[in-house]
Structure formats: structure tokens, C-alpha cells
Design an enzyme around this catalytic site. Structure first.
Site, PDB file in Angstrom:
ATOM      1  N   SER A 293       0.913  -1.232   0.031  1.00  0.00           N
ATOM      2  CA  SER A 293       0.069  -0.039   0.171  1.00  0.00           C
ATOM      3  C   SER A 293       0.938   1.328  -0.081  1.00  0.00           C
ATOM      4  CB  SER A 293      -0.792  -0.001   1.275  1.00  0.00           C
ATOM      5  OG  SER A 293      -1.689  -1.326   1.265  1.00  0.00           O
TER       6      SER A 293
ATOM      7  N   GLU B 147       5.127  -0.197  14.895  1.00  0.00           N
ATOM      8  CA  GLU B 147       5.405   1.074  14.411  1.00  0.00           C
ATOM      9  C   GLU B 147       6.407   1.730  15.430  1.00  0.00           C
ATOM     10  OE1 GLU B 147       2.336   0.103  14.637  1.00  0.00           O
ATOM     11  OE2 GLU B 147       1.640  -0.372  12.599  1.00  0.00           O
TER      12      GLU B 147
ATOM     13  N   PHE C 211      -1.041   5.915  11.556  1.00  0.00           N
ATOM     14  CA  PHE C 211      -0.169   4.989  12.307  1.00  0.00           C
ATOM     15  C   PHE C 211       1.356   5.720  12.466  1.00  0.00           C
ATOM     16  CE2 PHE C 211      -2.536   1.827   9.909  1.00  0.00           C
ATOM     17  CZ  PHE C 211      -3.915   1.952  11.118  1.00  0.00           C
TER      18      PHE C 211
END
Ligand code: TPP
Ligand code: MG
Lengths: 288, 314
Positions: B34, B55, B80
Site C-alpha cells: 500500500s 510502528e 499510524f
């Protein structure tokens, strides 16, 4: 490129660390503990407990194990020591000063305005400090990055990171643990200063970590448990991890918070409180 | 509509950079198809690390790599990359000043159907708050490629916000990106629209319509939010006497707040703000959401008419 401050010209000659005996290491550790008490007393604030519990581990690293050159703090092949529990900055500063990174007299500037020795570590101010820390739980991730860089660059330096038991409450510590095993970082050693106390009480009461060693094993780490105040055990563990292949090693070091000063030992109130001048005098007398 | 998504441009530019510079390392957090870092991963598997859904860990790893001399790109969705790991960004990138480029895709509400959890509309407030960060929102694929290259060759932490959908080109191939230097897309005397990201194309559209109505509207692309090109802001305020800021972001802490601070200090003039206000959006198609939540060329037009009127009234 922001980097370490220039090393001072008035450097203490480094102790020849290659052949210090255990008796001599004990002497160094005693001296570092004395520095910690004096520094925190002079600053009027700080965290004595976690510095004192880590004193023997840090002594073993800086005076027997680590490869470094205090006159060339950025030497690319130096072993890296990363202090994740940033509130134990005083014991690291003491070790760095006694190793020749900066003058020992500078230790008493701890926490003062314009000092290079900040309350928590700052890599852009203090020669020899690899990471700015203080928000707990970030050091293992940083160390994974440094260990990955060694692999990418085919350098043989090793990465040692000191964690507290309290910061193993942090989810990020376990994210990093997963990734270190996933990336097969056999050049990475995490040492956990298991002094069984965190800020407000015993770890078993605040947030139980047990079964602790099994957790690390389950995360894919080679796991060694030692007495964190016994130099023979510390040195043997740090030797053993050098032979590991394709796996990171964790050394779970059982320690006593406040070690070496009777009224600070196992005393949660000395987690983040400076000794009064009288208490400092008493502590120094005990340390000898 | 001729255009590509800014994230696609990023993915392709990374591959180009990777060929020239062996020092570039790319990290992702289980979103590489993505964020389009998968192009780089395929070309340079040894220099790509998927950090999984971690993350916070990714930012720490990025910092450790950067502290060891690497130029690190770290990508995930903008929600995120900002909210999940803000403390890590603060400590590891801002305070340590390390050479990490957080390139976050799927910014704003134009993400569309995924809804509020996936719409980053507070990321710029967070990143702009941090000392030492450079914050960029490119307007199209061409500007993205340029900005990413400049980030790679400029030491220090960057945040670059990109989008999911295709974005029309507002620049020719020959466009040259100058960090921290606003681009005057169109001159004008009656008012200025200062926009970023997808709002730039809309601002140009609005100025076309306004021109026909006799309002000569300047359009500025403020691609670098931090450091802000204050000179361009003051010049616009002095020369046009009215400013509208258009951004795909909450009302507070983004481009509008930053520009208002400069205008208030240097040259107070009537200002208008086209943004999301103080609310979350919802699921829906990107165009439907932009319409519903007031981020269209029409909204910009109205904003300009209102400030021009206020200017005339005073
Ligand atoms: C993320 C984060 N939360 C809270 C604190 C405040 N704090 C400082 S030390 C500490 C816990 C101290 O215990 P431990 O981590 O075990 O350290 P040690 O016993 O080695 O001193 C806490 C909660 C912090 N520094 N970082
Ligand atoms: Mg503890």
C-alpha cells in the site's frame, strides 16, 4: 550532522582494562558508586537506586568487555553500549569519565544548567553516549537498528543494551524482542537489570513479569540468568553470548536496587530521590 | 484526469534512489504493497526490512540505523506514523536529530471508505510541533518525486505526507523542488489562497472561476509546512490583503494555524480557513467525503469571496 561534543583536552588517562582482575573490577565499581552518590547529592535530584544496581554490570562492560577508544568516540568499529534505562545516566557518566571520555571533575556538573551531563542521557551532548533515553522502553528498538547496521556493513562490533525490569512492562520492548529474534541478531546482547523494584513498588505487585526468562525464551532469545553483582558470573555470561549464532542473547541479571548503600538497598523511596548531605556522607562512609 | 498517486511516485522514486545510493535503507510496517515500498523491497531485498505491525519499534530501529550512518526511509499509513509512535518520533527523531525520513501514505480523508480510524487529519499538528522536523506535503506525483530526492540528500528527520488516490498533475516534468520555498502557482492581487497537497489543484480550479467573476486570486503551494516560508506569507498578505488557507487537516495545528501566526505577527489581514474544522469524517468515496466535509474548489471560492468582502468592508 549533529554529533557528540568534542572530547575535552584534559582527559583522565584511561585505565588499562584488558587485564583488570576481579578484585580490581570491584575497586572500580566501588569508585563508580561513590561518584554516583556524590553526583546525585550535588545535583539535589536524580535516581540513585537504578544506578547502583547497574554499577557492577557497567563496570564489567567498560573495564573488561567493550572495545572502544575514548579519544575517538565515533570510531565506527567500537562496541556499542546503549543505556535504555536513561534515568541511570549517572552510573554511565561515571564509567565514561573514568574511561577517559571526559574529565572526572565534570561529573559534579550533573543536571546543572549548561552541563553536558543532562538528567537523562543525550547523545548529542555527551561523548560516549550512544542514545538519548529517558522515555522508557525505546532502547531495545534502537539497539536492533544498530545491530542491523553492523550486519549490513559487515562490521564485527557487538551491541550491548541495558534494560530495566520496569521497562519490560512496555509493549515496545516486546516488539523489539520479536524483531531481534526475527532478524537473527546474534551480535545483540540485552542485559536486564532485574532489581525487582520499579518506581512505585515491587514489580511483582505493580505488574508481574514472571515467568520472565521463559518469556524471552519463547520470543526466541538465548537466555542466561546471573547474579548481577558477581563479576565472575557477569563476565562468563558476556563471554558465552559471543558464541551464539543466529540468535540474540538476553542476560537476566538479578540485582539489588541501591546496591552498596545499606539504607538505599531494596528501598523504593531511593528510586528517584537524592540523598541529603548527611545521607550522602553516610553512604560514602559505607562505600569506603 | 492525468495524474498518479503521490504514494506511487514515492515507491518508484525510492527504487531510483536505491540504485544510486547503497546507504539507503527502507523500513515498513506490514503495509508495503500500500505504501508502495514493495518496489524497493523487490529490487533491494537486503536493504528492506519489514518490521511487522510494530510502528514504535520501527521508529526505534530507524533511529539505530541512522545513528550508524544509514539514510533511513520508514513508511506506514499516516495515522499510524503519527499517532501510534509519537513518543518514539519525539525522542528518536526530533530530540536525537537523526537522519530518518518518515514517509507516510494515506493521509487525510481522501483515504475514503476505510473511515475515521484510517483518516490522518491530526498528523501535521503532531509533526509540526516537533523541533527540528522538516514537514512536507507534496501536491502531485512530480513534486513527490522531487521532495523525496531532496529529503534523501538533506541530513535530518523529515515527515512527508502522501495520499492514497490519484492526484492530478499541477507541475510539468521539469519542475524543481526547493525545500522551504513556497511556489507561487499563479499571481493575483485581490486575495491569496495558500494550499498544500490535494488542495493545490482545487485552489487553481477555484482561482479560474474567481477570475471570471473579476477576483484576481493568487495561488501559493506551501509544500513545506516546516520550516515555513514566512516571506511568501508576508508578501501575500502585503500585496493581496486577504488570505485563505486550504488544507486536508483539522482546523488546529496545521497549515492554517501556522500561517495565521505569521500573519498576526507580521501583517494582519482578513483570513479564511478551508479545513475539516474540529470533527472526524466518515466512510465514503473520497470525492463524496471532500464534498461533505467542505474541502472542494467551491469551498475555496466561497472562502475567497468572504475575505475579499471583509477586506473591502474595512
Ligand atoms: C515511558 C515512561 N513511563 C514512565 C516513566 C517514569 N519512570 C521513570 S523510572 C520508572 C520505573 C523505574 O523502574 P525500572 O524501570 O525497573 O528502573 P530501575 O529499577 O532500574 O531504576 C518510571 C515509571 C518513564 N521514564 N518512561
Ligand atoms: Mg527495576
Amino acid at each position: 550532522m549533529p554529533n557528540h561534543a568534542e572530547p575535552s583536552s584534559r582527559l583522565t588517562p584511561p585505565i588499562n582494562k584488558s587485564n583488570l582482575s576481579v578484585t580490581e573490577l570491584k575497586e572500580v565499581a566501588r569508585n563508580l558508586r561513590r561518584h554516583v552518590v556524590k553526583m546525585i547529592a550535588a545535583a539535589g535530584s536524580g535516581h540513585p537506586g537504578g544506578s547502583l544496581s547497574a554499577a557492577d554490570i557497567i563496570t564489567a562492560l567498560y573495564f573488561r568487555v567493550l572495545r572502544y577508544d575514548p579519544h575517538n568516540a565515533q570510531w565506527p568499529d567500537r562496541d556499542r553500549f546503549i543505556l535504555s534505562k536513561g534515568h541511570a545516566a549517572p552510573i554511565l557518566y561515571a564509567a565514561l569519565a573514568e574511561s577517559g571520555y571526559f574529565p572526572v571533575e565534570e561529573l559534579l556538573t550533573l543536571r546543572k544548567l549548561d552541563s553536558r551531563l543532562q538528567g537523562h542521557t543525550d547523545r548529542n551532548l555527551t561523548p560516549g553516549v550512544e542514545m538519548s533515553a529517558g522515555a522508557l522502553g525505546q532502547g531495545l528498538s534502537f539497539s536492533v537498528g544498530v545491530a542491523l547496521a553492523a550486519k549490513l556493513d559487515r562490521r564485527d562490533y557487538r551491541v550491548y543494551v541495558l534494560l530495566s525490569d520496569g521497562e519490560c512492562d512496555e509493549g515496545q520492548t516486546w516488539e523489539a524482542a520479536l524483531s531481534a529474534a526475527h532478524f537473527k541478531l546474534d551480535n545483540l546482547v540485552a542485559i536486564v537489570d532485574c532489581n525487582r523494584l520499579q518506581l512505585s513498588g515491587w514489580t511483582r505487585d505493580i505488574m508481574n513479569l514472571e515467568p520472565f526468562a521463559q518469556k524471552w525464551q519463547a520470543f526466541g532469545w538465548h537466555t542466561i540468568e546471573i547474579d548481577g553483582h558477581d563479576f565472575d558470573g557477569i563476565l562468563a555470561a558476556l563471554q558465552e553470548c559471543q558464541n551464539m549464532k543466529a540468535k540474540p542473547t538476553v542476560v537476566i541479571a538479578h540485582t539489588t536496587k541501591g546496591k552498596g548503600v545499606s539504607f538505599m538497598e531494596n528501598n523504593v523511596s531511593f528510586h528517584g530521590k537524592a540523598p541529603t548531605p548527611e545521607e550522602a556522607e553516610k553512604a560514602l562512609k559505607e562505600l569506603g | 484526469m492525468a495524474g498518479i498517486s503521490t504514494r506511487e511516485s514515492y515507491g518508484k522514486t525510492l527504487v531510483e534512489l536505491g540504485k544510486d545510493n547503497p546507504n539507503i535503507i527502507v523500513l515498513d510496517a506490514d503495509l508495503s504493497p500500500s505504501t508502495m515500498t514493495h518496489f524497493f523491497a523487490k529490487e533491494f531485498p537486503d536493504r528492506f526490512f519489514d518490521c511487522g505491525l510494530e510502528e514504535q519499534n520501527m521508529i526505534g530501529i530507524a533511529a539505530g540505523l541512522a545513528a550508524s550512518g544509514k539514510t533511513v526511509f520508514a513508511s506506514t499509513f499516516a495515522v499510524f506514523a503519527s499517532c501510534r509512535c509519537f513518543d518514539q518520533v519525539r525522542m528518536c527523531l526530533s530530540q536525537m536529530g537523526l537522519n530518518v525520513k518518515v514517509v507516510a501514505t494515506h493521509g487525510g480523508i481522501s483515504v475514503g471508505e476505510d473511515g475515521t480510524s484510517h483518516q490522518a487529519i491530526e498528523d501535521l499538528a503532531l509533526y509540526c510541533a516537533l523541533p527540528g522536523l522538516t514537514v512536507i506535503v507534496p501536491a502531485d506525483g512530480i513534486e513527490t518525486a522531487e521532495a523525496v530526492k531532496v529529503a534523501a540528500s538533506t541530513y535530518g528527520p523529515f515527515y512527508i505526507r502522501l495520499g492514497r488516490p490519484k492526484t492530478p498533475f499541477v507541475y510539468p516534468e521539469s519542475y524543481h523542488f526547493a525545500l522551504g520555498k513556497a511556489v507561487t502557482m499563479r499571481q493575483g492581487r485581490d486575495a491569496t489562497v495558500i494550499a498544500m497537497g490535494i488542495m493545490v489543484a482545487m485552489a487553481l480550479e477555484a482561482s479560474d472561476v474567481l477570475a471570471r467573476q473579476g477576483i484576481d486570486c493568487r495561488v501559493i503551494n506551501m509544500h513545506t509546512l516546516k520550516p515555513l516560508d514566512e516571506e511568501a506569507v508576508v508578501k501575500a498578505a502585503s500585496e493581496t490583503g486577504a488570505i485563505v488557507v486550504a488544507e486536508e487537516h483539522l482546523a488546529h495545528g496545521g497549515l492554517g494555524s501556522r500561517i495565521a501566526q505569521v500573519v498576526a505577527r507580521e501583517k494582519p489581514v482578513p483570513m479564511g480557513f478551508v479545513n475539516l474544522g474540529d470533527r472526524y469524517a466518515s466512510s465514503g468515496k473520497a470525492e463524496e467525503l471532500l464534498e461533505r466535509y467542505g474541502l472542494t474548489a467551491k469551498d475555496i471560492e466561497e472562502g475567497v469571496r468572504a475575505v475579499v468582502k471583509r477586506k473591502q468592508d474595512t
